[in-house]
Write an enzyme that holds these catalytic residues in place. Structure first.
Site, mmCIF file in Angstrom:
data_model
loop_
_atom_site.group_PDB
_atom_site.id
_atom_site.type_symbol
_atom_site.label_atom_id
_atom_site.label_comp_id
_atom_site.label_asym_id
_atom_site.label_seq_id
_atom_site.Cartn_x
_atom_site.Cartn_y
_atom_site.Cartn_z
ATOM 1 N N LYS A 70 20.448 17.808 4.728
ATOM 2 C CA LYS A 70 21.130 16.536 4.469
ATOM 3 C C LYS A 70 21.685 16.531 3.052
ATOM 4 O O LYS A 70 21.012 16.956 2.109
ATOM 5 C CB LYS A 70 20.151 15.381 4.675
ATOM 6 C CG LYS A 70 20.769 13.992 4.608
ATOM 7 C CD LYS A 70 19.713 12.930 4.885
ATOM 8 C CE LYS A 70 20.282 11.526 4.835
ATOM 9 N NZ LYS A 70 19.250 10.483 5.096
ATOM 10 N N SER A 145 20.635 6.991 8.327
ATOM 11 C CA SER A 145 21.724 7.563 7.549
ATOM 12 C C SER A 145 21.928 9.054 7.819
ATOM 13 O O SER A 145 22.950 9.622 7.462
ATOM 14 C CB SER A 145 21.448 7.361 6.054
ATOM 15 O OG SER A 145 20.253 8.037 5.669
ATOM 16 N N SER A 169 15.711 6.713 8.753
ATOM 17 C CA SER A 169 16.924 7.547 8.758
ATOM 18 C C SER A 169 16.739 8.949 9.306
ATOM 19 O O SER A 169 17.707 9.700 9.405
ATOM 20 C CB SER A 169 17.511 7.628 7.344
ATOM 21 O OG SER A 169 18.011 6.378 6.944
#
Length: 481
Positions: A70, A145, A169
């Protein structure tokens, strides 16, 4: 193949790490223009790392297996933007601790995945670089997210990925993409090198297609780190052993706490049906279901949306156009304050601005006790709910998210409706315990997630139950891209 299967074939030299890496890079080239899971693909770096594995220079249980990271986690010399224009093109001079551990274990980092800006969002629609698509339906969101990490795994662009979980997330994208998303105990994985959103909540963790893979990845990245003051100086629970025990399908003597506040209204009918069917399957494996009440869970959402923005307001003050990243208006005719204001106006997106304003207000003189202080008191009550429940049961269970993946644009005009995506995941973050989402079926042809929550530093319990459910539900395969 699962990451465990790939690692076994690489170790036995049935295939080379370079072949495995090349196959995934080719897959990214073939489908990511439609999925947009990646913000940066490090082809040269990945192939060099794979070559080191093939030469025997690096070994480990996942050596040679590709992993996507990420883009909120620093990677030395590789762009790290946190999904924001304010960090466009920034290349960190150091690796995050979990990235160091991944490299030391021989995993092959293939790139950085898309995300809501600074991890603020539930759909990846707030990325400054465009939304990621759900491989199950390219007209729908992949969660947020960390939608990029989940979509990359679901689309077979990577067998492993790393996400971060501040309010859900990792788990929420896992639920809506049919992948496994695990949030370790807060402090069980290092935050050093993680670009901070909410420092008392942020937790890095694995995104995979199987529970065993999640446990293997968890075991690589977890453990005490002296560079993180919140890191827990305790041994990592045997999550891999627990996952393999659970895969045998025996849950005799395990007590599942059904959270009364999360088991009724508020979820789509198809989500509730898949959840209840999975609960019945776990009972057939020997588990006992005990209904527990956690009365303060209903206040988790408002408490979170005071605590997290308040910490974000403080953490994001460092992005001022002075030290690194974007700088706007520095023509010699403006004051420092004007340059800062213009930089932040241009560099931050709407959701980040919304949360900074909310957090700054909650921390301001005269409002601190009424808002932030009260939210922290509610956090204590939620922690006590968890502790009381765990005196009666081994784990708590609920749906991961109240609804399946929703269409793009359907919630961006109403922030509150967007925030409801994390309704069932936020309590775990406020408490600090571990949670995992595992696929439990389909509703309207889209994946549904089953959430297992465990006491702090009892991550092995959630892996056992999740693996048992996976043994009877199986893994989900999205339509071909």
């Amino acid at each position: 193949m699962s990451a465990a299967e790939l690692a076994g074939k690489i170790k036995s030299r049935e295939v080379s790490a370079v072949e495995v890496t090349t196959a995934h890079l080719d897959r990214i080239a073939a489908v990511d223009e439609r999925v947009h899971a990646f913000l940066h693909v490090d082809r040269d770096g990945a192939l060099q790392a794979a070559e080191r594995v093939d030469r025997g220079e690096v070994t480990g249980p996942l050596a040679g297996v590709p992993v996507a990271i990420k883009d909120v986690i620093t990677t030395k010399g590789v762009p790290t933007t946190a999904g924001s224009k304010i960090l466009e093109g920034w290349k960190p001079p150091y690796d995050a601790t979990i990235v160091e551990r991944l490299r030391d274990a021989g995993t092959v980092m293939i790139g950085k995945t898309n995300m809501d800006e600074f991890a603020m969002g539930s759909s990846t629609e707030y990325s400054a670089y465009g939304a990621t698509k759900n491989p199950w339906d390219l007209e729908r969101i992949p969660g947020g997210s960390g939608g990029g990490s989940a979509a990359a795994v679901a689309a077979y662009e990577a067998p492993l990925a790393i996400g971060t979980d501040t309010g859900g997330s990792i788990r929420q994208p896992g639920a809506v993409t049919g992948t496994v998303g695990a949030k370790p105990t807060y402090g069980g994985t290092s935050r050093y090198g993680l670009i901070a959103f909410s420092s008392s909540l942020d937790t890095p963790g694995p995104v995979t297609r199987t529970v065993e893979d999640a446990a293997l990845l968890h075991s690589v990245i977890a453990g005490h780190d002296v560079r993180d003051s919140t890191s827990i100086p305790q041994p990592v629970p045997d999550v891999v052993g627990a996952a393999r025990l659970g895969a045998s399908g025996d849950l005799t003597g395990v007590k599942l706490g059904l959270v009364k506040e999360f088991a009724g209204d508020g979820s789509e009918p198809g989500v509730l049906a898949a959840f209840r069917d999975s609960l019945d399957k776990l009972v057939k494996l020997g588990a006992e279901v005990v209904e527990v009440s956690c009365p303060h869970f209903e206040y988790a959402l408002p408490a979170y949306y005071l605590i997290a923005p308040s910490e974000a307001s403080s953490n994001l003050a460092r992005f001022d156009g002075v030290r690194y990243g974007l700088r706007v208006g520095d023509d010699g005719n403006r004051s420092l304050e004007e340059v800062m204001s213009l930089t932040r106006e241009a560099g931050f997106g709407p959701e980040v601005k919304r949360r900074i304003i909310l957090g700054t207000y909650a921390l301001s003189s005269g409002y601190y006790d009424a808002y932030y202080g009260q939210a922290q008191k509610v956090r204590t009550l939620i922690t006590r709910d968890f502790q009381s429940a765990f005196e009666r049961v081994d784990v708590l269970v609920s749906p991961t998210t109240p609804f399946v993946a929703f269409p793009f644009g359907s919630r961006t005009s109403d922030p509150y409706q967007m925030y409801l995506a994390d309704l069932f995941t936020i309590p775990t973050n406020l408490y600090g315990g571990p949670g995992i989402s595992v696929p439990c079926g389909l509703a309207d042809g889209l994946p549904v997630g089953f959430q297992v929550m465990a006491p702090t530093m009892a991550d092995d319990r959630m892996y056992r139950v999740a693996a048992a459910l996976e043994s009877v539900v199986g893994t989900l395969t999205p339509p071909a891209l």
